[in-house]
Motif scaffolding. Structure first.
Motif, PDB file in Angstrom:
ATOM      1  N   LEU A   1      66.943  67.912  48.145  1.00 29.40           N
ATOM      2  CA  LEU A   1      66.316  67.894  46.827  1.00 29.40           C
ATOM      3  C   LEU A   1      65.452  66.647  46.614  1.00 29.40           C
ATOM      4  O   LEU A   1      64.553  66.649  45.779  1.00 29.40           O
ATOM      5  CB  LEU A   1      67.370  67.986  45.725  1.00 29.40           C
ATOM      6  N   ARG A   2      65.706  65.601  47.368  1.00 28.41           N
ATOM      7  CA  ARG A   2      64.961  64.349  47.212  1.00 28.41           C
ATOM      8  C   ARG A   2      63.514  64.436  47.700  1.00 28.41           C
ATOM      9  O   ARG A   2      62.683  63.625  47.306  1.00 28.41           O
ATOM     10  CB  ARG A   2      65.648  63.232  48.005  1.00 28.41           C
ATOM     11  N   TYR A   3      63.211  65.391  48.574  1.00 31.12           N
ATOM     12  CA  TYR A   3      61.913  65.394  49.248  1.00 31.12           C
ATOM     13  C   TYR A   3      61.077  66.605  48.886  1.00 31.12           C
ATOM     14  O   TYR A   3      61.598  67.693  48.678  1.00 31.12           O
ATOM     15  CB  TYR A   3      62.118  65.356  50.769  1.00 31.12           C
ATOM     16  N   LYS A   4      59.766  66.375  48.856  1.00 31.97           N
ATOM     17  CA  LYS A   4      58.809  67.456  48.629  1.00 31.97           C
ATOM     18  C   LYS A   4      57.988  67.649  49.895  1.00 31.97           C
ATOM     19  O   LYS A   4      57.596  66.690  50.535  1.00 31.97           O
ATOM     20  CB  LYS A   4      57.874  67.120  47.474  1.00 31.97           C
ATOM     21  N   GLY A   5      57.727  68.893  50.205  1.00 28.01           N
ATOM     22  CA  GLY A   5      56.933  69.211  51.383  1.00 28.01           C
ATOM     23  C   GLY A   5      55.444  69.237  51.071  1.00 28.01           C
ATOM     24  O   GLY A   5      55.001  68.874  49.980  1.00 28.01           O
ATOM     25  N   CYS A   6      54.695  69.691  52.019  1.00 34.28           N
ATOM     26  CA  CYS A   6      53.244  69.801  51.898  1.00 34.28           C
ATOM     27  C   CYS A   6      52.901  70.898  50.886  1.00 34.28           C
ATOM     28  O   CYS A   6      53.497  71.977  50.912  1.00 34.28           O
ATOM     29  CB  CYS A   6      52.664  70.151  53.281  1.00 34.28           C
ATOM     30  N   ASN A   7      51.932  70.626  50.010  1.00 32.54           N
ATOM     31  CA  ASN A   7      51.559  71.667  49.051  1.00 32.54           C
ATOM     32  C   ASN A   7      50.646  72.709  49.714  1.00 32.54           C
ATOM     33  O   ASN A   7      50.090  72.473  50.783  1.00 32.54           O
ATOM     34  CB  ASN A   7      50.931  71.068  47.787  1.00 32.54           C
ATOM     35  N   GLU A   8      50.507  73.849  49.072  1.00 33.89           N
ATOM     36  CA  GLU A   8      49.787  74.978  49.677  1.00 33.89           C
ATOM     37  C   GLU A   8      48.307  74.691  49.910  1.00 33.89           C
ATOM     38  O   GLU A   8      47.743  75.120  50.912  1.00 33.89           O
ATOM     39  CB  GLU A   8      49.953  76.220  48.808  1.00 33.89           C
ATOM     40  N   GLN A   9      47.666  73.976  48.988  1.00 27.46           N
ATOM     41  CA  GLN A   9      46.241  73.670  49.147  1.00 27.46           C
ATOM     42  C   GLN A   9      46.001  72.792  50.366  1.00 27.46           C
ATOM     43  O   GLN A   9      45.106  73.049  51.168  1.00 27.46           O
ATOM     44  CB  GLN A   9      45.702  72.981  47.892  1.00 27.46           C
ATOM     45  N   ASP A  10      46.804  71.741  50.502  1.00 31.25           N
ATOM     46  CA  ASP A  10      46.662  70.863  51.665  1.00 31.25           C
ATOM     47  C   ASP A  10      46.978  71.612  52.948  1.00 31.25           C
ATOM     48  O   ASP A  10      46.301  71.442  53.964  1.00 31.25           O
ATOM     49  CB  ASP A  10      47.582  69.641  51.541  1.00 31.25           C
ATOM     50  N   ALA A  11      48.016  72.452  52.906  1.00 31.08           N
ATOM     51  CA  ALA A  11      48.401  73.221  54.098  1.00 31.08           C
ATOM     52  C   ALA A  11      47.274  74.159  54.538  1.00 31.08           C
ATOM     53  O   ALA A  11      47.036  74.316  55.742  1.00 31.08           O
ATOM     54  CB  ALA A  11      49.672  74.017  53.829  1.00 31.08           C
ATOM     55  N   ALA A  12      46.580  74.758  53.594  1.00 29.58           N
ATOM     56  CA  ALA A  12      45.470  75.650  53.940  1.00 29.58           C
ATOM     57  C   ALA A  12      44.338  74.870  54.608  1.00 29.58           C
ATOM     58  O   ALA A  12      43.761  75.327  55.604  1.00 29.58           O
ATOM     59  CB  ALA A  12      44.961  76.366  52.695  1.00 29.58           C
ATOM     60  N   GLN A  13      44.021  73.699  54.084  1.00 34.55           N
ATOM     61  CA  GLN A  13      42.976  72.873  54.689  1.00 34.55           C
ATOM     62  C   GLN A  13      43.398  72.394  56.076  1.00 34.55           C
ATOM     63  O   GLN A  13      42.595  72.393  57.005  1.00 34.55           O
ATOM     64  CB  GLN A  13      42.664  71.661  53.806  1.00 34.55           C
ATOM     65  N   ILE A  14      44.645  71.992  56.201  1.00 30.50           N
ATOM     66  CA  ILE A  14      45.146  71.509  57.489  1.00 30.50           C
ATOM     67  C   ILE A  14      45.096  72.623  58.526  1.00 30.50           C
ATOM     68  O   ILE A  14      44.661  72.423  59.656  1.00 30.50           O
ATOM     69  CB  ILE A  14      46.567  70.931  57.336  1.00 30.50           C
TER      70      ILE A  14
END
Length: 186
Positions: free
Chosen positions: A69-82
């Motif tokens: 719960l402490r961590y957030k992953g990559c968001n969808e917009q960044d993941a699409a660009q990556i």
């Protein structure tokens, strides 16, 4: 659905699974306790002992849940660009590396031979401490002279990923480093 380490959405899936598993474990312990209490009319029965022992895996699951719960992953917009810029490269999403001093969250890492670069949006990311930590881990697995660079700017990271496509492919080295990174992350 099983969460696969290194894939997009890994941390979110692990969070969801940990929450559900924790609720289930505590629910089973509560159900066993209530069954014993309702059938005997007292807490002093064998099912109470079983319920208490059932709390051990439930508490372990609770700790795991809080960890994710402490961590957030990559968001969808960044993941699409990556994804658009790393086609043909080996990449890992949502990596959390832990050390005794600090935890390091990296949204995406690209590995090409002995070159490793990553992207994080964490403004407090301790780059020098991470470099030292990850290079020590890689040296223990006999991967020496690995170049590591972490970017805070997504555009610069994507530009570097495009440059990595021009480097010679070394699938055996890339795969080995990738496995080492997966084994030492959450």
């Amino acid at each position: 659905m099983r969460a696969v380490k290194g894939t997009f959405g890994y941390l979110e899936k692990k969070k969801r699974n940990a929450i559900l598993w924790t609720i289930l474990c505590f629910g089973i312990s509560l159900a066993v306790f209530l069954t014993g209490y309702l059938t005997t009319g007292t807490r002093k029965n064998l099912l109470t002992v079983v319920a208490v022992l059932g709390c051990l895996p439930a508490c372990k699951s609770l700790v795991e849940m809080f960890m994710f719960l402490r961590y957030k992953g990559c968001n969808e917009q960044d993941a699409a660009q990556i994804a658009a810029h790393t086609d043909g490269l080996t990449g890992l999403y949502d990596m959390v590396f832990t050390s005794y001093e600090k935890n390091y969250v990296i949204h995406h890492m690209t590995i090409c031979g002995n070159t490793l670069c990553g992207y994080t949006s964490d403004p407090k990311f301790a780059e020098q401490a991470f470099y030292k930590h990850i290079q020590n881990i890689l040296k223990k697995d006999n991967y020496r002279e690995v170049t590591v660079k972490i970017f805070h700017d997504l555009d610069k990271y994507l530009k570097r990923c495009e440059q990595l496509k021009d480097l010679p492919a070394q699938p055996e080295l890339t795969g080995g480093i990738c496995q080492t990174l997966k084994s030492v992350s959450l």
